[in-house]
Design a protein around this motif. Structure first.
Motif, PDB file in Angstrom:
ATOM      1  N   SER A   1      44.187  31.677  58.292  1.00 29.49           N
ATOM      2  CA  SER A   1      43.329  30.566  57.857  1.00 29.49           C
ATOM      3  C   SER A   1      41.848  30.896  57.939  1.00 29.49           C
ATOM      4  O   SER A   1      41.013  30.015  57.706  1.00 29.49           O
ATOM      5  N   ASP A   2      41.511  32.127  58.246  1.00 28.76           N
ATOM      6  CA  ASP A   2      40.104  32.508  58.309  1.00 28.76           C
ATOM      7  C   ASP A   2      39.496  32.438  56.904  1.00 28.76           C
ATOM      8  O   ASP A   2      40.059  32.961  55.932  1.00 28.76           O
ATOM      9  N   SER A   3      38.343  31.792  56.777  1.00 29.26           N
ATOM     10  CA  SER A   3      37.706  31.598  55.461  1.00 29.26           C
ATOM     11  C   SER A   3      37.307  32.917  54.816  1.00 29.26           C
ATOM     12  O   SER A   3      37.216  33.006  53.584  1.00 29.26           O
ATOM     13  N   ALA A   4      37.075  33.939  55.615  1.00 28.86           N
ATOM     14  CA  ALA A   4      36.621  35.213  55.044  1.00 28.86           C
ATOM     15  C   ALA A   4      37.680  35.833  54.150  1.00 28.86           C
ATOM     16  O   ALA A   4      37.345  36.543  53.188  1.00 28.86           O
ATOM     17  N   ILE A   5      38.954  35.565  54.453  1.00 25.34           N
ATOM     18  CA  ILE A   5      40.014  36.224  53.686  1.00 25.34           C
ATOM     19  C   ILE A   5      40.111  35.653  52.262  1.00 25.34           C
ATOM     20  O   ILE A   5      40.702  36.261  51.374  1.00 25.34           O
TER      21      ILE A   5
ATOM     22  N   ARG B   1      52.529  32.767  66.838  1.00 24.09           N
ATOM     23  CA  ARG B   1      52.311  31.799  65.761  1.00 24.09           C
ATOM     24  C   ARG B   1      50.842  31.397  65.679  1.00 24.09           C
ATOM     25  O   ARG B   1      50.258  31.336  64.583  1.00 24.09           O
ATOM     26  N   SER B   2      50.228  31.142  66.818  1.00 24.13           N
ATOM     27  CA  SER B   2      48.820  30.768  66.828  1.00 24.13           C
ATOM     28  C   SER B   2      47.948  31.897  66.303  1.00 24.13           C
ATOM     29  O   SER B   2      46.987  31.670  65.545  1.00 24.13           O
ATOM     30  N   THR B   3      48.282  33.130  66.666  1.00 23.56           N
ATOM     31  CA  THR B   3      47.481  34.275  66.201  1.00 23.56           C
ATOM     32  C   THR B   3      47.581  34.447  64.694  1.00 23.56           C
ATOM     33  O   THR B   3      46.560  34.638  64.002  1.00 23.56           O
TER      34      THR B   3
ATOM     35  N   ILE C   1      40.856  41.495  59.669  1.00 23.96           N
ATOM     36  CA  ILE C   1      41.905  40.474  59.625  1.00 23.96           C
ATOM     37  C   ILE C   1      43.213  41.058  59.119  1.00 23.96           C
ATOM     38  O   ILE C   1      44.293  40.816  59.671  1.00 23.96           O
ATOM     39  N   ILE C   2      43.128  41.835  58.054  1.00 21.06           N
ATOM     40  CA  ILE C   2      44.336  42.447  57.487  1.00 21.06           C
ATOM     41  C   ILE C   2      44.981  43.400  58.498  1.00 21.06           C
ATOM     42  O   ILE C   2      46.203  43.397  58.706  1.00 21.06           O
ATOM     43  N   ALA C   3      44.142  44.227  59.175  1.00 20.30           N
ATOM     44  CA  ALA C   3      44.685  45.160  60.174  1.00 20.30           C
ATOM     45  C   ALA C   3      45.311  44.407  61.349  1.00 20.30           C
ATOM     46  O   ALA C   3      46.387  44.774  61.843  1.00 20.30           O
TER      47      ALA C   3
END
Length: 868
Positions: A188-192, A180-182, A93-95
């Protein structure tokens, strides 16, 4: 709960204690008590067994304990796996956020400048006001057709410009929406939001999130600002688009109203009172301004076609210069003012032909554009024909051309005035006078092109209508009829001369360029000259009618109706289509087929001509011709499918059906098609080669997709499948060279001086210019025959087509040479022995037709006995 092993010592000890107590009681109380004691022991033992069984039921087994340990281990492994998965997901996600941020930064860098867009909008608004002058402002007494037409074209070009900006902005805004959607989806991913349990790892992870926020935060803010700005600017563009569409609709309504009420009076009689007055100079100024804007915008929108036209002018000029140079080499005293007028001024001829042909490739052009093109073409024709046609008709044409130019200038005046009405009256009267002189004068019979008189007659009728309508205040009818009259005449004359010039170009190319061009490829200009002009006459006739129809409102109504019919979506099942897409599909396939035929048209029948004319250079490009035709057909099919909107899954179904068909019964056809491709790539034969296939021999006339055509020596065309060309033993006599070795056999009588004969034959061969000296001819003594000593004469000829004639001449010369030198050519001799019944041998010498001795037969021979 404790295990069974823990209770086992207690249970055994308890049982031992009970047993010890039982034995002690037995020893004290005696045997009388044996039965009571035994019963008690049995009861106690039963109770102990029940207790053991109950304990066994409550305590877990060893297997259960092992399973419990396995479950604990599995839970730990799952926890570790989930932790690793979440860590990897957070890294991804960060990458992805960083990569998206970089791409978004580049996208924002190439974004729209609101200041530039505002300037463009202001410019279009000012041009919109120019287009509306005379319609929405300074209307005058009545609307004019020409002003409405010019304004509509101008507004359409502005609308096209706005539409392009709108589509570009919508595409860019959609791109920002995707970013914007990306970003929102990743952020908003719960893993983060899962923080590691280890404190050091948690601190490190929080630092990474802070750095990420510093990188992505500003870009995210810029994205929000850019999206808002783009939505605001898109709203401005949409408003301008709506305003232009509304203006165009109002103009269409005005044109429709004028068309419906075309017979009604618009102004007073030409001598009557003047209503709205606008200075004529102001009318000229705003007309010129609007005309320049319309011309510039239309030219910029179609600059590709204009550049192509200029390139075609240069290419055709070069081509005509080459023809003219070759004509002067062959006929140095040619006077181009009397003959071959198309070659008189190659540049002007190229301009004239190109403009007249390319007029049909510009969609819905404004009059200032196509009228200016015809004026330029007419000027080129005037220069070319000056001194070529008769002086009388030259003067008539120059007067008509001048009036045509004045009519075009008047047609660019976009608002009515009393001054222009008098100008229309003068031009109409001048047209009627010229028509009367031409049609009723004594020179009418001297005109060779009678079809020009038809155009002049139509012009006279239209000018009479214009003259009368203008007098009684029907301004629009008068102007349209006057302009259409001159336009009809000028365009008709120029189209006829266009066909004449194209025909002459083909004719002179056939006479002068065939020898030069066949070194690279063969173009049958004679066949083109014989076939093409009649089609050009038909096409230009249709084009003349279309050009004439542009001057009337019904043409726009007709074209709009046709466009609506073609673009209306229809549905069959789940497939949606339009008539236009189907029509495009058919047209593309037909054009591809015609283009394929045209390519082969240039080389057809040329091989036979080259063989008959004994030319050295053979056009062996038939294989490449096949590849070009296959490429044209393939591209045509793909473009047709794309134009029809047929999805790829349908194409897959079609290909699958073809595969089934090939498996069921099309093997032979596919074999021939593949063989055609192999022939095209490997080129074992070419068009013009002399071949032998099986029992057929002749000249290869053409190589097609499925089959090839061989013209036999008897003149018949034999169609041979391409598969047979590869499967059979194919003999190509002219594959690399046209030379051929010829063999002649001759015998001399025994006793002849062989060296003398050999020398004479060599001298005879060396004296013939048709026989190649390298490789040199050879005369060999080959055999002692039954009645002669045989010679073998071998020599090479330069062209395969002449070897039979050369061999015939060599045989005739050998016969004459032997007679002059008393060399005998013997014939076979045989001795016949007839054995009679009495055993005597009678010898008869058979000496052939020279009759050296008569046959001596016995006086009587036994009669033949027949059965029965």
């Amino acid at each position: 709960m404790r295990g069974l092993n823990y209770y086992r010592p207690l249970i055994i000890g308890f049982i031992g204690l009970i047993l010890f107590f039982g034995f002690s009681v037995q020893a004290v109380f005696g045997q009388e008590q044996d039965s009571i004691v035994t019963d008690s022991i049995k009861v106690i033992q039963q109770n102990v067994d029940d207790s053991i069984q109950e304990a066994a039921k409550r305590a877990p087994s060893v297997v259960d304990v092992i399973k419990g340990l396995a479950l604990v281990s599995q839970a730990k492994s799952n926890a570790k796996y989930q932790a690793d998965r979440i860590a990897a997901q957070k890294n991804n996600i960060i990458a992805e956020l960083r990569n998206t941020s970089r791409r978004l930064t580049m996208a924002l860098a190439r974004g729209f400048d609101s200041a530039d867009l505002d300037r463009d909008i202001q410019k279009i608004e000012s041009l919109r006001k120019v287009a509306g002058d005379g319609i929405f402002e300074n209307e005058g007494t009545a609307q004019t057709t020409r002003n409405l037409e010019a304004s509509k074209v101008f507004l359409n070009e502005l609308l096209e410009d706005v539409e392009q900006k709108r589509q570009s902005m919508r595409s860019y805004l959609n791109e920002l929406s995707v970013y914007r959607s990306t970003i929102d989806s990743l952020a908003s991913d719960s893993a983060i939001f899962v923080i590691p349990d280890d404190s050091s790892e948690a601190v490190e992870y929080l630092i990474r999130l802070r750095v990420l926020n510093m990188e992505v935060g500003p870009v995210d803010s810029a994205l929000t600002l850019a999206s808002k700005t783009m939505q605001r600017d898109l709203g401005k563009i949409n408003f301008l688009r709506y305003a232009l569409q509304n203006d165009i609709k109002q103009i269409d309504d005005y044109r429709k109203a004028i068309s419906i009420s075309s017979a009604k009076r618009e102004f007073s009689n030409i001598w009557g009172e003047v209503g709205f007055v606008r200075p004529f100079g102001e009318i000229i100024s705003f007309s010129a301004k609007k005309g320049v804007f319309v011309l510039r915008y239309y030219a910029m929108a179609h600059k590709g076609k204009i550049l192509l036209s200029i390139f075609m002018v240069l290419l055709l000029t070069r081509f005509l210069f080459n023809i003219k140079r070759n004509v002067l080499k062959e006929f140095p005293l040619t006077d181009f003012s009397k003959d071959k007028v198309v070659l008189r001024y190659p540049l002007f001829s190229a301009i004239f032909i190109t403009i007249n042909v390319f007029q049909f490739f510009y969609p819905d052009p404004p009059f200032v554009f196509y009228g200016g093109g015809w004026v330029l073409a007419g000027l080129a024709l005037t220069i070319i024909l000056n001194g070529y046609i008769q002086p009388y008709w030259n003067r008539v044409w120059m007067v008509l051309y001048l009036l045509f130019v004045l009519a075009c200038l008047d047609n660019n005046i976009l608002q009515a005035s009393r001054t222009e009405r008098w100008f229309i009256q003068v031009l109409s009267m001048a047209g009627v006078i010229i028509v009367s002189i031409v049609l009723f004068g004594g020179q009418r019979k001297t005109m060779r092109e009678k079809r020009i008189l038809l155009f002049i007659g139509i012009m006279g009728v239209l000018h009479v209508i214009a003259f009368v309508a203008n007098i009684y205040g029907r301004y629009n009818i008068a102007k349209v009829q006057m302009t259409a009259g001159y336009f009809n005449m000028a365009v008709g004359v120029m189209l006829l001369w266009t066909v004449r010039f194209i025909n002459d170009v083909f004719q002179y190319s056939s006479d002068t360029l065939k020898q030069a061009y066949n070194k690279v490829f063969y173009v049958d200009f004679t066949k083109i000259n014989r076939t093409v002009p009649k089609y050009i006459y038909g096409l230009l006739g249709i084009g003349w009618f279309a050009l004439m129809a542009r001057n009337f409102y019904f043409y726009s109504v007709l074209m709009n109706g046709i466009n609506d019919f073609l673009t209306f979506e229809r549905q069959i099942g789940k497939y949606t289509f339009t008539i236009g897409s189907l029509f495009t599909f058919i047209v593309v396939l037909v054009v591809a087929g015609i283009a394929s035929k045209v390519v082969s048209f240039f080389a057809s029948d040329s091989s036979q001509q080259r063989a008959d004319n004994d030319e050295d250079n053979k056009a062996g490009w038939g294989s490449w011709l096949l590849l070009v035709r296959i490429g044209i057909i393939t591209v045509g099919v793909l473009l047709a499918l794309a134009a029809a909107g047929i999805p790829l899954d349908r194409i897959t179904i079609i290909i699958g059906a073809l595969g089934v068909g090939i498996g069921l019964g099309l093997q032979a056809i596919v074999n021939n098609l593949v063989s055609g491709l192999i022939i095209a790539f490997e080129k074992p034969i070419a068009v013009g080669d002399v071949v032998e296939v099986g029992k057929q021999s002749g000249i290869m006339k053409s190589i097609g997709f499925r089959s090839s055509v061989v013209t036999t020596w008897d003149g018949a065309d034999v169609i041979i499948p391409n598969g047979d060309l590869l499967n059979q033993h194919l003999i190509n006599w002219t594959g690399q060279t046209k030379t051929r070795r010829v063999e002649v056999l001759v015998g001399v009588a025994y006793g002849t001086d062989l060296a003398f004969v050999q020398q004479k034959l060599m001298d005879m061969l060396m004296a013939d210019d048709r026989i190649l000296k390298s490789p040199s001819p050879v005369v060999l003594v080959t055999n002692f025959g039954n009645s002669s000593i045989d010679f073998r004469i071998l020599f090479w000829v330069a062209n395969y087509a002449t070897w039979l004639a050369v061999k015939s001449d060599v045989i005739l010369r050998v016969d004459r040479l032997f007679k002059e030198n008393n060399i005998t050519i013997p014939f076979p001799q045989q001795d016949i022995h007839i054995k009679v019944a009495d055993g005597k041998n009678l010898e008869t010498g058979a000496k052939g037709h020279q009759g050296s001795s008569a046959s001596e037969l016995p006086p009587e021979l036994p009669p033949l006995e027949t059965p029965g």
